[in-house]
Scaffold this active site. Structure first.
Site, PDB file in Angstrom:
ATOM      1  N   PRO A  16     -11.478  -7.184   4.206  1.00 33.37           N
ATOM      2  CA  PRO A  16     -10.539  -7.873   5.886  1.00 33.37           C
ATOM      3  C   PRO A  16      -9.699  -7.024   5.975  1.00 33.37           C
ATOM      4  O   PRO A  16      -8.469  -6.673   5.265  1.00 33.37           O
ATOM      5  CB  PRO A  16      -9.830  -9.358   5.470  1.00 33.37           C
ATOM      6  CG  PRO A  16      -9.608  -9.058   3.957  1.00 33.37           C
ATOM      7  CD  PRO A  16     -10.691  -8.218   3.015  1.00 33.37           C
ATOM      8  N   CYS A  99      -1.858 -11.181   2.090  1.00 30.46           N
ATOM      9  CA  CYS A  99      -0.980  -9.907   3.217  1.00 30.46           C
ATOM     10  C   CYS A  99       0.604  -9.527   2.681  1.00 30.46           C
ATOM     11  O   CYS A  99       1.363 -11.137   3.011  1.00 30.46           O
ATOM     12  CB  CYS A  99      -1.063 -10.689   4.534  1.00 30.46           C
ATOM     13  SG  CYS A  99      -0.316  -9.742   5.940  1.00 30.46           S
ATOM     14  N   HIS A 170      -6.158  -7.824  -5.500  1.00 27.84           N
ATOM     15  CA  HIS A 170      -5.087  -6.309  -5.274  1.00 27.84           C
ATOM     16  C   HIS A 170      -4.427  -5.300  -6.082  1.00 27.84           C
ATOM     17  O   HIS A 170      -3.394  -5.639  -6.540  1.00 27.84           O
ATOM     18  CB  HIS A 170      -4.555  -5.953  -3.147  1.00 27.84           C
ATOM     19  CG  HIS A 170      -3.851  -5.062  -3.237  1.00 27.84           C
ATOM     20  ND1 HIS A 170      -3.808  -4.943  -1.255  1.00 27.84           N
ATOM     21  CD2 HIS A 170      -4.062  -3.472  -3.535  1.00 27.84           C
ATOM     22  CE1 HIS A 170      -3.586  -3.290  -1.105  1.00 27.84           C
ATOM     23  NE2 HIS A 170      -3.464  -2.362  -2.834  1.00 27.84           N
ATOM     24  N   ASN A 210      -9.552  -4.052  -5.760  1.00 29.78           N
ATOM     25  CA  ASN A 210      -9.363  -3.348  -4.958  1.00 29.78           C
ATOM     26  C   ASN A 210      -8.041  -2.999  -4.450  1.00 29.78           C
ATOM     27  O   ASN A 210      -7.435  -3.059  -5.559  1.00 29.78           O
ATOM     28  CB  ASN A 210      -8.742  -4.776  -3.696  1.00 29.78           C
ATOM     29  CG  ASN A 210      -8.620  -4.400  -1.501  1.00 29.78           C
ATOM     30  OD1 ASN A 210      -7.716  -4.845  -1.185  1.00 29.78           O
ATOM     31  ND2 ASN A 210      -9.392  -3.324  -1.569  1.00 29.78           N
TER      32      ASN A 210
END
Length: 338
Positions: A16, A99, A170, A210
């Site tokens: 995303p 995020c 991530h 990721n």
């Protein structure tokens, strides 16, 4: 690298990405790969509860499998939005715990949620109770400059106890102060070994990785250790890479698509979108500007498709200009802009 058709749904996915992975981008990616899991941009619970649901959730049937990523930290709100995702036909709902932007931090969600693992567990449980599709979590391996493995292990363990079975990791810390979101994708060091250790410690969970994966060699190396690979910027800037994924990672025959055939399909899509929703082709074309990356004439092709002077032309004429020999096309562009 060829695999049996029996594979994890999270084997390959496109991350995303705000302002990038809208439904037009995902339509392009689906023309290139049938199996890869596609994610929406992050949508906040507030935007869905108080905003235009159709604008945020409408997608093309061709995009399946497609997952909705949510940003939020209130269990009841997330449960409501998960129900919307299911009603609209999404295949998965994903909670953003990675995020690092200040705007997201002000909303008390994103990467800062890793400091509140019990709250994340409550959020996951609320969503799982509300829907019968997969509820997944995307997160970092740590917060700020503390590189304790115990921190991310305990986060995953707590959230898994609430019923989450899939974690997209991530492989960088999120530095909540002092770095922009872009810098947070580049400066904190990649630590792939941490993600591999999570898979060893939680073999029953699906763990996808990721961060910094930009070629087949790196992807294959990671798939030898974890269940899936999520690719971000490289998939966007070099979308033609995706045309190899079904053969490399899912055991399909090699694709017979060409860059030209994909461009032609996108032009037909632009025409349908204009007729159905009044969408201008220019806002769709921006997603395919990397389609000819590394090919002769790619720079000029990209310039034609991004030339604002051509906005008044229908997309099939722009495609013809992009494919015309340079001298003639420059004259055509100048005439169009006159």
């Amino acid at each position: 690298m060829t695999e049996s058709p029996k594979h994890s749904p999270w084997r390959m996915s496109v991350a995303p990405m705000m302002d990038w992975t809208d439904r037009h981008c995902r339509y392009l990616h689906r023309l290139l790969t049938r199996h890869t899991l596609l994610y929406t941009e992050m949508v906040t619970t507030g935007a869905l509860i108080h905003g235009d649901v159709a604008r945020h959730l409408r997608f093309n049937d061709e995009e399946h499998p497609v997952a909705l990523q949510l940003g939020g930290s209130e269990p009841a709100d997330l449960a409501q939005c998960a129900r919307l995702a299911q009603e609209w036909g999404y295949d998965e709902v994903n909670l953003n715990c990675g995020c690092p932007s200040e705007r997201v931090q002000r909303g008390a969600f994103g990467a800062c949620l890793m400091n509140e693992k019990d709250l994340v567990a409550d959020c996951v449980k609320a969503m799982r109770d509300a829907v019968d599709m997969p509820v997944t979590v995307k997160h970092r391996i740590g917060i700020d400059k503390v590189e304790s493995y115990d921190f991310v292990r305990d986060f995953v363990g707590t959230v898994a106890d609430a019923g989450c079975e899939v974690f997209i990791v991530h492989a960088r810390n999120a530095w909540l102060k002092g770095l922009s979101p872009k810098e947070n994708r580049e400066i904190p060091p990649l630590r792939y070994d941490v993600v591999a250790q999570l898979k060893r410690d939680f073999p029953e969970l699906t763990i996808a990785i990721n961060g910094g994966i930009a070629d087949d060699e790196t992807a294959a190396a990671q798939l030898a250790q974890v269940d899936g690979v999520m690719v971000g910027r490289e998939a966007y800037h070099n979308p033609w890479w995706l045309a190899r994924w079904d053969a490399l990672y899912y055991g399909d025959p090699a694709s017979d698509a060409t860059r030209e055939s994909v461009e032609e399909e996108m032009v037909r899509y632009m025409e349908r979108e204009a007729a159905a929703h009044g969408t201008h082709w220019y806002s769709i074309a921006r997603h395919m500007l990397g389609l000819r990356q590394g090919m002769p004439g790619a720079r000029r092709w990209r310039q034609v498709w991004s030339d604002h002077r051509l906005k008044t032309l229908p997309p099939h004429e722009v495609m013809q200009l992009a494919r015309t020999k340079p001298g003639r096309s420059v004259e055509a562009i100048e005439l169009a802009g006159a």
